[in-house]
Design an enzyme around this catalytic site. Structure first.
Site, PDB file in Angstrom:
ATOM      1  N   GLU A 256       8.391  -2.629 -10.474  1.00  0.00           N
ATOM      2  CA  GLU A 256       7.220  -3.527 -10.501  1.00  0.00           C
ATOM      3  C   GLU A 256       6.101  -2.746 -11.161  1.00  0.00           C
ATOM      4  O   GLU A 256       5.546  -1.836 -10.550  1.00  0.00           O
ATOM      5  CB  GLU A 256       6.812  -3.922  -9.082  1.00  0.00           C
ATOM      6  CG  GLU A 256       7.827  -4.745  -8.318  1.00  0.00           C
ATOM      7  CD  GLU A 256       8.009  -6.136  -8.875  1.00  0.00           C
ATOM      8  OE1 GLU A 256       7.200  -6.554  -9.735  1.00  0.00           O
ATOM      9  OE2 GLU A 256       8.967  -6.793  -8.464  1.00  0.00           O
ATOM     10  N   CYS A 290      -2.072  -5.473  -9.274  1.00  0.00           N
ATOM     11  CA  CYS A 290      -1.409  -5.696 -10.565  1.00  0.00           C
ATOM     12  C   CYS A 290      -1.404  -7.182 -10.911  1.00  0.00           C
ATOM     13  O   CYS A 290      -1.247  -7.561 -12.057  1.00  0.00           O
ATOM     14  CB  CYS A 290       0.002  -5.124 -10.558  1.00  0.00           C
ATOM     15  SG  CYS A 290       0.960  -5.711  -9.172  1.00  0.00           S
TER      16      CYS A 290
END
Ligand code: ADP
Length: 483
Positions: A256, A290
């Protein structure tokens, strides 16, 4: 300490169910970004310590893999209940070591706990497949087995949720693991593992190590052939380094990585909803996510109104110490983060952007940058191409749908995008054409343990959450059967 916390102020490594000093006895200080004061310390692991954690995880692996799924499920369910029980104490610990506002920290703990509840439910739904080979000579039996010992590396921005999003599926699948949290926020990881032990997770199934030399300890772990899985959340840059390292031992990877989320507002959007969505997409965690909206593309007819209203909401936010319950926007994680955000804003202003709110760091102890809205942001401003990771919203005007899609896709990242329109056909059309793993349509939030979280392009490989998240920790075993 201003609040009771469920961890001691000095934490040793957690290996094989025991608290153990590092080989050198050295510690790493943990700082409060609101005050820059030291609030605790954690042991500083060496590569030899890391290999002790691999030993513990490897020894526990067969036993845990052989545990009945129902038993794993019930242990995970207890993890969920204990996290909810201790939510306030965990939230204040997160606020103190990460800086995020207490309301964000509380939301994180509940989100983090949900991974245990979700994967408790998934642990008993591991299903295989059976079919007839087309030639008729055999049956094709497929079953899913745990991939094996897993290394989990997590960042500082969601110290609880990034850990549980990996630990819960690993355990549900029957894997044992070594968690290496970020050195900025290690106390939360140790607090979580204490709860896991209380919930009945057997010794060696989850091990936690912290180190000031992340690459050395992770290299030692990844060079050990007993380790079969790497699940990483962090920057694309470090992700690439780890993928290269994992290649040497052909280790299964879930990554990720970074994002650069576009937030697209069409002129038929419900502007109230778009502003509310923008506040969540931009300001959850003070922009240190993010998934944070990084670039606001607004259609010309509503652009001025949107920018003004967003600036007014951002300007009204209460900025202060993370643990102060009145705070809506806490400090950034450290001085380097403030310097980076400041440089990005200054670059945009130098190139012609106008400041509608904020635009500067706060002069006080702690790492504070004011919630900021910029308009007239030129296409070559660095903050449109880089992950800002702070409370800054650059607004750019567009005219046509095609143009919005092209702007949204003009990035190497592809984690999430936000789209606001009342025209559902347009919303779905645009969602399909945006190059990202996730789209929030008329919402400011995508994260949900029941949904597959992950990116395309340079934002990563694999998915976390949903049933997909568990498959990342399993491998298909095909048995060809003559019946
Ligand atoms: P961020 O930019 O969010 O700090 P990083 O990618 O630098 O993200 O860090 C995420 C995690 O990766 C942290 O736990 C950090 O300690 C770890 N890390 C950083 N560099 C390396 C490396 N070279 N090898 C292994 N882990 C690393």
């Amino acid at each position: 300490m201003r609040n009771a916390t469920p961890v001691p102020i000095a934490c040793d490594l957690f290996i094989g169910g025991r608290w153990t000093a590092s080989e050198t006895g050295r510690h790493i200080d943990v700082l409060d970004p609101s005050t820059e004061k030291t609030i605790g310390s954690v042991a500083d692991a060496t590569p030899a310590d890391a290999l002790r954690a691999v030993d513990a995880a490897a020894q526990a692996a067969d036993g845990w893999a052989a545990t009945a799924p129902r038993q794993r499920s019930e242990i995970l369910r207890r993890c969920y209940e204990l996290m909810v029980r201790d939510a306030d104490a965990l939230a204040s610990l997160i606020s103190r070591e990460n800086g995020k506002a207490l309301c964000d920290a509380k939301a994180e703990v509940l989100y983090a706990a949900e991974f245990f509840r979700w994967f408790a439910e998934e642990a008993v739904r591991i299903q295989g497949d059976i079919g007839m080979a087309p030639g008729g000579a055999s049956r094709i039996v497929v079953q899913y087995q745990p991939v094996g010992v897993a290394l989990l590396i997590t960042p500082w921005n969601f110290p609880a949720a990034m850990a549980t999003r990996k630990i819960a599926p690993a355990l549900a699948a029957g894997c044992t693991c070594i968690l290496k949290p970020a050195t900025e926020t290690p106390l939360t990881a140790y607090a979580v593992v204490r709860l896991l032990a209380e919930a009945g997770v057997p010794d060696g199934v989850v091990n936690v190590i912290t180190s000031s030399t992340a690459s050395k300890v992770s290299n030692a772990i990844l060079e050990d052939r007993r380790v079969r899985k790497l699940s990483f959340t962090g920057s694309t840059e470090v992700g690439r380094i780890l993928l290269r390292k994992a290649a040497d031992a052909v280790i299964n990877c879930s990554m990720e990585l970074g994002g650069n989320a576009p937030f697209v507002v069409f002129d038929d959007a419900d502007i109230d909803a778009a502003i509310d969505g923008a506040m969540v997409a931009k300001m959850r965690n003070g922009g240190e996510a993010c998934t944070a909206a990084n670039r606001f593309y607004v259609q010309r007819a509503v652009a001025a109104e949107f920018a003004q209203r967003l600036a007014s909401r951002m300007g009204d936010l209460v900025v202060g110490d993370g643990v102060d319950p009145r705070t809506q926007c806490g400090p950034l994680v450290n001085a380097a983060a403030v310097a980076k955000v400041g440089a990005l804003v200054d670059d945009a202003v130098r190139k012609g952007a106008r400041i509608l709110a904020g635009g500067r760091a706060l002069e006080r102890d702690g790492h504070f940058y004011l919630p900021t809205v910029l308009t007239d942001v030129p296409p070559d401003a660095d903050l449109l191409g880089e992950e800002i990771f702070g409370p800054v919203a650059p607004v750019v005007v567009f005219d046509r749908e095609e143009e919005a899609i092209a702007l949204a896709n003009a990035t190497e990242y592809g984690l999430v995008a936000y789209v606001f329109t009342r025209d559902l056909a347009r919303g779905l059309r645009v969602s399909e054409r945006i190059e990202s793993g996730m789209v929030a349509l008329n919402r400011g939030l995508v994260s949900d343990p029941a949904a597959p979280f992950g990116g395309v392009k340079q934002s990563g490989l694999g998915r976390e959450g949903a049933h997909h998240g568990m498959l990342e920790f399993m491998e298909a075993k095909y048995i060809s059967v003559a019946w």
